[in-house]
Write a protein that holds these residues in place. Structure first.
Motif, short mmCIF file in Angstrom:
data_model
loop_
_atom_site.label_atom_id
_atom_site.label_comp_id
_atom_site.label_asym_id
_atom_site.label_seq_id
_atom_site.Cartn_x
_atom_site.Cartn_y
_atom_site.Cartn_z
N LYS A 52 0.83 -1.21 0.00
CA LYS A 52 0.00 0.00 0.00
C LYS A 52 0.87 1.26 0.00
O LYS A 52 0.70 2.15 -0.83
CB LYS A 52 -0.93 0.01 1.22
CG LYS A 52 -1.89 -1.16 1.28
CD LYS A 52 -2.81 -1.11 2.48
CE LYS A 52 -2.10 -1.24 3.81
NZ LYS A 52 -1.41 -2.53 4.03
N THR A 53 1.80 1.32 0.97
CA THR A 53 2.65 2.51 1.08
C THR A 53 3.51 2.66 -0.18
O THR A 53 3.69 3.78 -0.68
CB THR A 53 3.54 2.41 2.34
OG1 THR A 53 2.67 2.34 3.48
CG2 THR A 53 4.45 3.61 2.50
N SER A 54 3.99 1.55 -0.70
CA SER A 54 4.81 1.62 -1.92
C SER A 54 4.00 2.17 -3.08
O SER A 54 4.48 3.02 -3.84
CB SER A 54 5.36 0.23 -2.27
OG SER A 54 6.09 -0.29 -1.18
N LEU A 103 -3.87 9.73 1.89
CA LEU A 103 -3.52 9.57 3.30
C LEU A 103 -3.16 8.12 3.55
O LEU A 103 -3.92 7.21 3.23
CB LEU A 103 -4.68 9.99 4.19
CG LEU A 103 -5.16 11.43 3.96
CD1 LEU A 103 -6.45 11.45 3.19
CD2 LEU A 103 -5.29 12.18 5.25
N ASP A 104 -1.97 7.92 4.11
CA ASP A 104 -1.50 6.56 4.38
C ASP A 104 -1.70 6.25 5.86
O ASP A 104 -0.96 6.73 6.72
CB ASP A 104 -0.01 6.44 4.00
CG ASP A 104 0.45 5.00 3.96
OD1 ASP A 104 -0.39 4.09 4.17
OD2 ASP A 104 1.66 4.76 3.74
N GLU A 105 -2.72 5.49 6.16
CA GLU A 105 -3.08 5.14 7.53
C GLU A 105 -3.07 6.34 8.48
O GLU A 105 -2.32 6.37 9.45
CB GLU A 105 -2.15 4.04 8.04
CG GLU A 105 -2.30 2.78 7.21
CD GLU A 105 -1.61 1.59 7.83
OE1 GLU A 105 -1.58 1.51 9.06
OE2 GLU A 105 -1.10 0.76 7.07
N PRO A 106 -3.91 7.34 8.19
CA PRO A 106 -3.86 8.58 8.97
C PRO A 106 -4.32 8.42 10.41
O PRO A 106 -4.03 9.27 11.24
CB PRO A 106 -4.81 9.51 8.21
CG PRO A 106 -5.76 8.60 7.52
CD PRO A 106 -4.96 7.40 7.15
#
Ligand code: ATP
Ligand code: MG
Length: 277
Positions: free
Chosen positions: A44-46, A167-170
């Motif tokens: 996901k982050t990648s 937003l990455d796991e905000p």
């Protein structure tokens, strides 16, 4: 025009044997609320790092294929340039906040872009009001709570008026109350700004009611991308090890027992509506 377009994109971090992203073909449209779902380590982050050029420009590694953001190739366009189209808030906002106080923090990006000071003041006022941080504008970022820091990080991206807010796991570092507030804020931003919001989030019970599209990622590959109704009623969603909402589990079980035949609802009001019809 698609805001983001991946074409047969592969990426492997330097030193890793396994590809973190494999044959990604993905189009992100305008004005959508999109949830990116996948187990830990699925990529996901990648995937998010590709959307403003951090991959491959900042993270060295091997890639093939193409990613375009608003028509710009992310291997060539400067990251600073892409950041005005795509604003990303990462999991730990502390690392993103660098200025002496919140107002400077929000102004920072605009000053770098050479926006006139009158316009800067106007935009700060607007984004501070939307994110409800007017009362902490003169505080130092390190004096703030996790939820406040997250709001400041969102405000400092919003002032840049991006076409996509990612937003990455905000809410990963927030308590359930603050998490709910942040997710409600995102829904307000979506309505007010009509921009695309793409979010990677484990608290599916909070986020699913607002979601229009879901992207499922598994071991670096996108296994499904479609409307919420279609994806949550499919096998892929069921088979991933996700933090499934209680309402989903109940209706899924009822469906399996042939006690319910319609689409699985994603919120209590939706469930009630579906049962009444
Ligand atoms: N900076 C890095 N250097 C080397 N490998 C990395 C780096 N960042 C991620 N990876 C690897 O890439 C793969 C995908 O990781 P990624 O962080 O994209 O997953 P994720 O879905 O965001 O996971 P999580 O839900 O835990 O945040 C993993 O195998 C991870 O070890
Ligand atoms: Mg991640």
């Amino acid at each position: 025009m698609d805001l983001v377009k991946f074409e047969s994109f592969y990426y492997r971090y330097k030193g890793n044997e396994e590809y973190a992203l494999k044959n990604i073909n993905l189009k992100i449209e305008d004005n959508k609320f999109i949830l990116l779902c996948g187990e830990t380590g699925s990529g996901k982050t990648s995937l998010i790092r590709c959307m403003n050029g951090l991959i491959p420009q900042f993270y060295s590694g091997f890639y093939k294929g193409k990613v375009e953001v608003c028509g710009k190739n992310t291997t060539e366009a400067p990251i600073a340039n892409l950041s005005t189209e795509v604003g990303i808030v990462f999991q730990n906002p502390e690392n993103q906040l660098i200025a002496m106080n919140v107002e400077h923090e929000i102004a920072f990006g605009l000053e770098n872009l050479g926006v006139p000071s009158k316009e800067i003041s106007k935009r700060i006022k607007e984004s501070a009001s939307l994110t409800e941080i007017e009362h902490i504008l003169d505080k130092a970022p390190f004096e703030l709570s996790g939820g406040e820091q997250q709001r400041v990080a969102i405000a400092s991206i919003l002032v840049l008026e991006p076409k996509i807010l990612i937003l990455d796991e905000p809410t990963a570092l927030l308590d359930p109350y603050m998490a709910k507030k942040i997710i409600n804020l995102l829904q307000e931003i979506r309505i007010e700004k009509k921009i695309t919001i793409l979010i990677s989030e484990h608290r599916l019970d909070l986020i699913l009611p607002f979601t229009e599209q879901l992207i499922l990622i598994k071991r670096g590959s996108i296994i499904e991308h479609g409307s919420r109704e279609r994806v949550i009623n499919g096998d892929n969603f069921q088979n991933l090890r996700l933090n499934i909402p209680v309402i989903y589990s109940i209706f899924n079980k009822l469906k399996k027992e042939n006690l319910y035949r319609k689409n699985i609802p994603s919120s209590i009001p939706e469930a009630i509506k579906s049962l009444k019809l």
